[in-house]
Design an enzyme around this catalytic site. Sequence first.
Site, PDB file in Angstrom:
ATOM      1  N   TYR A  32      -1.718  -0.647  10.725  1.00 32.58           N
ATOM      2  CA  TYR A  32      -1.944  -1.001   9.319  1.00 32.58           C
ATOM      3  C   TYR A  32      -0.681  -0.709   8.512  1.00 32.58           C
ATOM      4  CZ  TYR A  32      -3.888  -1.002   4.591  1.00 32.58           C
ATOM      5  OH  TYR A  32      -4.113  -1.266   3.260  1.00 32.58           O
ATOM      6  N   SER A  62       0.853  -1.194   0.000  1.00 32.00           N
ATOM      7  CA  SER A  62       0.000   0.000   0.000  1.00 32.00           C
ATOM      8  C   SER A  62       0.884   1.237   0.000  1.00 32.00           C
ATOM      9  CB  SER A  62      -0.841  -0.013   1.288  1.00 32.00           C
ATOM     10  OG  SER A  62      -1.536   1.200   1.455  1.00 32.00           O
TER      11      SER A  62
HETATM   12  N1  LIG Z   1      -8.572  -0.316  -1.619  1.00 34.89           N
HETATM   13  C1  LIG Z   1      -7.536   0.406  -1.304  1.00 34.89           C
HETATM   14  O1  LIG Z   1      -7.601   1.655  -1.314  1.00 34.89           O
HETATM   15  C2  LIG Z   1      -6.226  -0.249  -0.977  1.00 34.89           C
HETATM   16  C3  LIG Z   1      -5.089   0.549  -0.910  1.00 34.89           C
HETATM   17  C4  LIG Z   1      -3.880  -0.030  -0.584  1.00 34.89           C
HETATM   18  C5  LIG Z   1      -3.816  -1.391  -0.344  1.00 34.89           C
HETATM   19  N2  LIG Z   1      -4.951  -2.142  -0.400  1.00 34.89           N
HETATM   20  C6  LIG Z   1      -4.844  -3.570  -0.116  1.00 34.89           C
HETATM   21  O2  LIG Z   1      -5.503  -4.298  -1.107  1.00 34.89           O
HETATM   22  C7  LIG Z   1      -5.851  -5.568  -0.604  1.00 34.89           C
HETATM   23  C8  LIG Z   1      -7.278  -5.903  -1.019  1.00 34.89           C
HETATM   24  O3  LIG Z   1      -8.170  -5.048  -0.338  1.00 34.89           O
HETATM   25  P1  LIG Z   1      -9.430  -4.345  -1.016  1.00 34.89           P
HETATM   26  O4  LIG Z   1      -9.147  -2.899  -1.057  1.00 34.89           O
HETATM   27  O5  LIG Z   1      -9.805  -5.047  -2.244  1.00 34.89           O
HETATM   28  O6  LIG Z   1     -10.526  -4.530   0.150  1.00 34.89           O
HETATM   29  P2  LIG Z   1     -11.804  -5.475   0.238  1.00 34.89           P
HETATM   30  O7  LIG Z   1     -12.754  -5.166  -0.861  1.00 34.89           O
HETATM   31  O8  LIG Z   1     -12.274  -5.339   1.642  1.00 34.89           O
HETATM   32  O9  LIG Z   1     -11.199  -6.920   0.001  1.00 34.89           O
HETATM   33  C9  LIG Z   1     -10.450  -7.575   0.975  1.00 34.89           C
HETATM   34  C10 LIG Z   1     -10.379  -9.027   0.606  1.00 34.89           C
HETATM   35  O10 LIG Z   1      -9.592  -9.697   1.603  1.00 34.89           O
HETATM   36  C11 LIG Z   1     -10.290 -10.854   1.978  1.00 34.89           C
HETATM   37  N3  LIG Z   1      -9.968 -11.275   3.341  1.00 34.89           N
HETATM   38  C12 LIG Z   1     -10.029 -10.560   4.484  1.00 34.89           C
HETATM   39  N4  LIG Z   1      -9.706 -11.337   5.542  1.00 34.89           N
HETATM   40  C13 LIG Z   1      -9.434 -12.572   5.031  1.00 34.89           C
HETATM   41  C14 LIG Z   1      -9.062 -13.810   5.593  1.00 34.89           C
HETATM   42  N5  LIG Z   1      -8.879 -13.954   6.926  1.00 34.89           N
HETATM   43  N6  LIG Z   1      -8.888 -14.872   4.779  1.00 34.89           N
HETATM   44  C15 LIG Z   1      -9.079 -14.754   3.448  1.00 34.89           C
HETATM   45  N7  LIG Z   1      -9.418 -13.609   2.853  1.00 34.89           N
HETATM   46  C16 LIG Z   1      -9.607 -12.535   3.639  1.00 34.89           C
HETATM   47  C17 LIG Z   1     -11.757 -10.531   1.832  1.00 34.89           C
HETATM   48  O11 LIG Z   1     -12.494 -11.712   1.603  1.00 34.89           O
HETATM   49  P3  LIG Z   1     -13.463 -12.442   2.667  1.00 34.89           P
HETATM   50  O12 LIG Z   1     -14.003 -11.384   3.585  1.00 34.89           O
HETATM   51  O13 LIG Z   1     -14.498 -13.077   1.796  1.00 34.89           O
HETATM   52  O14 LIG Z   1     -12.586 -13.444   3.349  1.00 34.89           O
HETATM   53  C18 LIG Z   1     -11.742  -9.686   0.571  1.00 34.89           C
HETATM   54  O15 LIG Z   1     -11.818 -10.499  -0.566  1.00 34.89           O
HETATM   55  C19 LIG Z   1      -5.621  -5.498   0.898  1.00 34.89           C
HETATM   56  O16 LIG Z   1      -4.405  -6.137   1.212  1.00 34.89           O
HETATM   57  C20 LIG Z   1      -5.516  -4.014   1.164  1.00 34.89           C
HETATM   58  O17 LIG Z   1      -4.766  -3.722   2.306  1.00 34.89           O
HETATM   59  C21 LIG Z   1      -6.147  -1.601  -0.731  1.00 34.89           C
END
Ligand SMILES: NC(=O)c1ccc[n+]([C@@H]2O[C@H](COP(=O)([O-])OP(=O)(O)OC[C@H]3O[C@@H](n4cnc5c(N)ncnc54)[C@H](OP(=O)(O)O)[C@@H]3O)[C@@H](O)[C@H]2O)c1
Length: 238
Positions: free
Chosen positions: A146, A133
């Site tokens: 985080y 991130s």
């Molecule tokens: N969106 C942003 O602005 C942003 C920015 C920087 C980095 N990121 C990173 O991108 C990645 C994806 O996040 P996102 O933004 O797409 O958020 P999101 O829509 O909330 O997706 C998060 C995903 O992680 C999964 N997850 C959470 N806990 C889990 C567990 N214990 N086992 C398996 N899967 C799990 C969730 O699936 P289930 O709940 O179905 O398990 C979901 O598919 C993360 O690492 C986040 O830190 C996002």
Amino acid sequence: MITGASSGLGEAAARMLSEQGATVVLGARRAERIEALADELRAKGGKALAITTDVTNAAQVQKLVDETVNQFGKIDVIINNAGLMPQSPLERLRIDEWDQMIDVNIKGVLYGIAAALPYMKAQKSGQIINVSSVAGHKVRAGGAVYSATKHAVRVISEGLRQEVKPYNLRTTIISPGAVESELPNSVSEKDVAENIQQFYKDHAIPADSFARTVIFAMSQPENVDINEILFRPTTQEL
Ligand SMILES: NC(=O)c1ccc[n+]([C@@H]2O[C@H](COP(=O)([O-])OP(=O)(O)OC[C@H]3O[C@@H](n4cnc5c(N)ncnc54)[C@H](OP(=O)(O)O)[C@@H]3O)[C@@H](O)[C@H]2O)c1
């Protein structure tokens, strides 16, 4: 193979990869979400498999990778993407959420590496993509834990990069800024959540921005190793 494929960045990457002809294996806890996505991708002519996985459980992550190899004969790319972001100031002492972030964002990535590495070493090919991130580069008040987990992802990935040279493996860190997803929903402290929701409303860019970075990193010639991609919405300051 993508963890966290049930929403947001992982889901967008799965869709774009499948459209471009990749076989995708989807891991996440919400079985109905990944099964529906796999059905949808197969209906469009893609090859997709959904395996319910909690990345805090090393045995389940191993099973996810073992099943990938059993079904498709090899694992080309693992995208350790699952993560959550329940930010809050340290003084609120949300120890439960600190544990959760460490378990999912750091240990989940390590379990993915542990599961895929033996296969990739034997194949003498493969790519490990870990999702960090902007918070893996910067820290702000309220985001210490985080940010620490996302710094850890970058440090682990750089150590891995150096160690896997003998096996012809590629390692990529993808560090997004604010991207539309369900991530802000993981913030439980009401005031912090309101600020983050507003920030995402003002700045977040669609999740296909992330998917394109994945495709870029994966589609280079085998002797080109894209080690990190850092990207933000054009309007994002920090
Ligand atoms: N969106 C942003 O602005 C942003 C920015 C920087 C980095 N990121 C990173 O991108 C990645 C994806 O996040 P996102 O933004 O797409 O958020 P999101 O829509 O909330 O997706 C998060 C995903 O992680 C999964 N997850 C959470 N806990 C889990 C567990 N214990 N086992 C398996 N899967 C799990 C969730 O699936 P289930 O709940 O179905 O398990 C979901 O598919 C993360 O690492 C986040 O830190 C996002």
